[in-house]
Design a protein around this motif. Structure first.
Motif, PDB file in Angstrom:
ATOM      1  N   VAL A  23       4.130 -15.762 -10.336  1.00 11.59           N
ATOM      2  CA  VAL A  23       5.443 -16.404 -10.197  1.00 11.59           C
ATOM      3  C   VAL A  23       5.428 -17.136  -8.868  1.00 11.59           C
ATOM      4  CG1 VAL A  23       7.935 -16.075 -10.008  1.00 11.59           C
ATOM      5  CG2 VAL A  23       6.607 -14.553 -11.454  1.00 11.59           C
ATOM      6  N   GLU A  24       5.806 -18.410  -8.918  1.00 14.12           N
ATOM      7  CA  GLU A  24       5.830 -19.204  -7.695  1.00 14.12           C
ATOM      8  C   GLU A  24       7.088 -20.054  -7.675  1.00 14.12           C
ATOM      9  OE1 GLU A  24       3.309 -22.875  -5.736  1.00 14.12           O
ATOM     10  OE2 GLU A  24       2.283 -21.508  -7.083  1.00 14.12           O
ATOM     11  N   ARG A  25       7.767 -20.034  -6.559  1.00 12.08           N
ATOM     12  CA  ARG A  25       8.994 -20.813  -6.406  1.00 12.08           C
ATOM     13  C   ARG A  25       8.653 -22.158  -5.772  1.00 12.08           C
ATOM     14  NH1 ARG A  25      14.114 -18.445  -3.160  1.00 12.08           N
ATOM     15  NH2 ARG A  25      14.127 -20.207  -1.759  1.00 12.08           N
ATOM     16  N   GLY A  26       9.115 -23.227  -6.381  1.00 14.27           N
ATOM     17  CA  GLY A  26       8.937 -24.565  -5.833  1.00 14.27           C
ATOM     18  C   GLY A  26      10.231 -25.046  -5.191  1.00 14.27           C
ATOM     19  N   ASP A  27      10.244 -26.298  -4.780  1.00 13.04           N
ATOM     20  CA  ASP A  27      11.447 -26.855  -4.151  1.00 13.04           C
ATOM     21  C   ASP A  27      12.658 -26.823  -5.079  1.00 13.04           C
ATOM     22  OD1 ASP A  27      10.122 -27.347  -1.794  1.00 13.04           O
ATOM     23  OD2 ASP A  27       9.558 -29.387  -2.377  1.00 13.04           O
ATOM     24  N   ASP A  28      12.438 -27.221  -6.325  1.00 14.17           N
ATOM     25  CA  ASP A  28      13.546 -27.249  -7.278  1.00 14.17           C
ATOM     26  C   ASP A  28      13.129 -26.690  -8.634  1.00 14.17           C
ATOM     27  OD1 ASP A  28      11.840 -29.240  -8.027  1.00 14.17           O
ATOM     28  OD2 ASP A  28      13.389 -30.747  -8.375  1.00 14.17           O
ATOM     29  N   SER A  29      12.170 -25.758  -8.630  1.00 11.81           N
ATOM     30  CA  SER A  29      11.672 -25.233  -9.891  1.00 11.81           C
ATOM     31  C   SER A  29      10.993 -23.879  -9.695  1.00 11.81           C
ATOM     32  CB  SER A  29      10.661 -26.212 -10.499  1.00 11.81           C
ATOM     33  OG  SER A  29       9.525 -26.313  -9.654  1.00 11.81           O
ATOM     34  N   TRP A  30      10.654 -23.248 -10.807  1.00 14.77           N
ATOM     35  CA  TRP A  30       9.840 -22.039 -10.835  1.00 14.77           C
ATOM     36  C   TRP A  30       8.576 -22.344 -11.615  1.00 14.77           C
ATOM     37  CZ3 TRP A  30      10.560 -17.784  -8.083  1.00 14.77           C
ATOM     38  CH2 TRP A  30      11.847 -17.466  -7.641  1.00 14.77           C
ATOM     39  N   ARG A  31       7.435 -21.839 -11.160  1.00 13.66           N
ATOM     40  CA  ARG A  31       6.181 -21.908 -11.903  1.00 13.66           C
ATOM     41  C   ARG A  31       5.787 -20.471 -12.211  1.00 13.66           C
ATOM     42  NH1 ARG A  31       0.711 -21.505 -11.485  1.00 13.66           N
ATOM     43  NH2 ARG A  31       0.780 -20.848  -9.315  1.00 13.66           N
ATOM     44  N   VAL A  32       5.655 -20.172 -13.503  1.00 11.66           N
ATOM     45  CA  VAL A  32       5.350 -18.822 -13.953  1.00 11.66           C
ATOM     46  C   VAL A  32       4.137 -18.883 -14.865  1.00 11.66           C
ATOM     47  CG1 VAL A  32       6.245 -16.807 -15.197  1.00 11.66           C
ATOM     48  CG2 VAL A  32       7.808 -18.228 -13.863  1.00 11.66           C
ATOM     49  N   CYS A  33       3.172 -17.989 -14.624  1.00 10.08           N
ATOM     50  CA  CYS A  33       1.996 -17.888 -15.491  1.00 10.08           C
ATOM     51  C   CYS A  33       2.127 -16.631 -16.329  1.00 10.08           C
ATOM     52  CB  CYS A  33       0.711 -17.840 -14.669  1.00 10.08           C
ATOM     53  SG  CYS A  33       0.374 -19.392 -13.825  1.00 10.08           S
ATOM     54  N   VAL A  34       1.991 -16.809 -17.647  1.00 11.76           N
ATOM     55  CA  VAL A  34       2.176 -15.726 -18.598  1.00 11.76           C
ATOM     56  C   VAL A  34       0.884 -15.555 -19.385  1.00 11.76           C
ATOM     57  CG1 VAL A  34       3.539 -14.935 -20.574  1.00 11.76           C
ATOM     58  CG2 VAL A  34       4.629 -16.286 -18.781  1.00 11.76           C
ATOM     59  N   GLU A  35       0.406 -14.312 -19.473  1.00  9.24           N
ATOM     60  CA  GLU A  35      -0.808 -14.020 -20.236  1.00  9.24           C
ATOM     61  C   GLU A  35      -0.417 -13.575 -21.641  1.00  9.24           C
ATOM     62  OE1 GLU A  35      -4.824 -11.910 -18.873  1.00  9.24           O
ATOM     63  OE2 GLU A  35      -3.152 -10.518 -19.078  1.00  9.24           O
ATOM     64  N   VAL A  36      -1.105 -14.130 -22.655  1.00  5.45           N
ATOM     65  CA  VAL A  36      -0.826 -13.803 -24.048  1.00  5.45           C
ATOM     66  C   VAL A  36      -2.128 -13.470 -24.779  1.00  5.45           C
ATOM     67  CG1 VAL A  36       1.193 -15.325 -24.134  1.00  5.45           C
ATOM     68  CG2 VAL A  36      -1.011 -16.171 -24.912  1.00  5.45           C
ATOM     69  N   VAL A  37      -1.994 -12.794 -25.915  1.00  8.32           N
ATOM     70  CA  VAL A  37      -3.139 -12.527 -26.785  1.00  8.32           C
ATOM     71  C   VAL A  37      -3.210 -13.668 -27.783  1.00  8.32           C
ATOM     72  CG1 VAL A  37      -4.178 -10.947 -28.447  1.00  8.32           C
ATOM     73  CG2 VAL A  37      -2.840 -10.039 -26.548  1.00  8.32           C
ATOM     74  N   GLU A  38      -4.274 -14.454 -27.700  1.00  9.17           N
ATOM     75  CA  GLU A  38      -4.462 -15.562 -28.642  1.00  9.17           C
ATOM     76  C   GLU A  38      -5.022 -15.053 -29.966  1.00  9.17           C
ATOM     77  OE1 GLU A  38      -5.016 -19.461 -27.879  1.00  9.17           O
ATOM     78  OE2 GLU A  38      -3.180 -18.969 -26.815  1.00  9.17           O
ATOM     79  N   SER A  39      -5.948 -14.079 -29.892  1.00  7.07           N
ATOM     80  CA  SER A  39      -6.582 -13.571 -31.098  1.00  7.07           C
ATOM     81  C   SER A  39      -7.015 -12.122 -30.883  1.00  7.07           C
ATOM     82  CB  SER A  39      -7.801 -14.441 -31.436  1.00  7.07           C
ATOM     83  OG  SER A  39      -8.457 -13.960 -32.576  1.00  7.07           O
ATOM     84  N   ARG A  40      -6.614 -11.237 -31.792  1.00  5.41           N
ATOM     85  CA  ARG A  40      -7.026  -9.832 -31.730  1.00  5.41           C
ATOM     86  C   ARG A  40      -8.415  -9.699 -32.342  1.00  5.41           C
ATOM     87  NH1 ARG A  40      -4.570  -6.311 -28.502  1.00  5.41           N
ATOM     88  NH2 ARG A  40      -2.351  -6.648 -28.481  1.00  5.41           N
ATOM     89  N   ARG A  41      -9.272  -8.912 -31.706  1.00  4.33           N
ATOM     90  CA  ARG A  41     -10.634  -8.679 -32.184  1.00  4.33           C
ATOM     91  C   ARG A  41     -10.942  -7.190 -32.115  1.00  4.33           C
ATOM     92  NH1 ARG A  41     -13.439 -13.802 -31.173  1.00  4.33           N
ATOM     93  NH2 ARG A  41     -11.940 -15.302 -31.979  1.00  4.33           N
ATOM     94  N   ILE A  42     -12.016  -6.821 -32.782  1.00  4.90           N
ATOM     95  CA  ILE A  42     -12.525  -5.459 -32.692  1.00  4.90           C
ATOM     96  C   ILE A  42     -13.903  -5.548 -32.088  1.00  4.90           C
ATOM     97  CG2 ILE A  42     -13.219  -3.410 -33.982  1.00  4.90           C
ATOM     98  CD1 ILE A  42     -11.070  -4.125 -36.022  1.00  4.90           C
ATOM     99  N   PRO A  43     -14.189  -4.893 -31.008  1.00  3.53           N
ATOM    100  CA  PRO A  43     -13.330  -4.023 -30.199  1.00  3.53           C
ATOM    101  C   PRO A  43     -12.318  -4.830 -29.395  1.00  3.53           C
ATOM    102  CG  PRO A  43     -15.430  -4.301 -29.095  1.00  3.53           C
ATOM    103  CD  PRO A  43     -15.533  -5.020 -30.412  1.00  3.53           C
TER     104      PRO A  43
END
Length: 132
Positions: A74-94
């Motif tokens: 999470v990073e605050r800018g002058d007039d905005s927020w920048r947020v990085c979100v991690e997601v699961v694109e594809s489930r695999r085994i293992p």
């Protein structure tokens, strides 16, 4: 007739037992959810980081339909927020072979989306390799 009395006695004891074991509603202990609009002050200041991060994660979930792993920056800018979100694109085994991605979200001070971009994609087992 004695049987009828016994049955009615059983019914009355059963209903009183049911009443005594019924649970009363518990008082609400958790705080209600708040959004950036309710947490920001009336003078137009930006929402706090936790609200900006939660809103950004919700936008990634809505727009990509991917399963969220968590907020990683999470990073605050002058007039905005920048947020990085991690997601699961594809489930695999293992599980260590799952494909993960980091999405960068930029929002304005009111939580409105300005930009969404996938900035990194990798296998879960390759956490220490590569980078942005």
């Amino acid at each position: 007739m004695a049987e009828e009395q016994d049955e009615s006695a059983d019914d009355s004891s059963e209903s009183s037992a049911e009443k005594s074991t019924e649970e009363k509603p518990k008082p609400r202990t958790s705080r209600p959810r708040r959004t950036s609009r309710t947490r920001s002050s009336s003078n137009g200041s930006r929402p706090p980081a936790d609200v900006a991060a939660r809103d950004a994660a919700r936008q990634v979930l809505t727009l990509t339909g991917r399963e969220l792993e968590g907020v990683v920056a999470v990073e605050r800018g002058d007039d905005s927020w920048r947020v990085c979100v991690e997601v699961v694109e594809s489930r695999r085994i293992p599980d260590s072979a799952d494909i993960l991605a980091v999405y960068e979200v930029e929002t304005d001070d009111h939580g409105e989306l300005r930009r969404l971009a996938r900035v990194h994609r990798y296998a879960r087992g390759q956490l220490g390799r590569g980078g942005r």
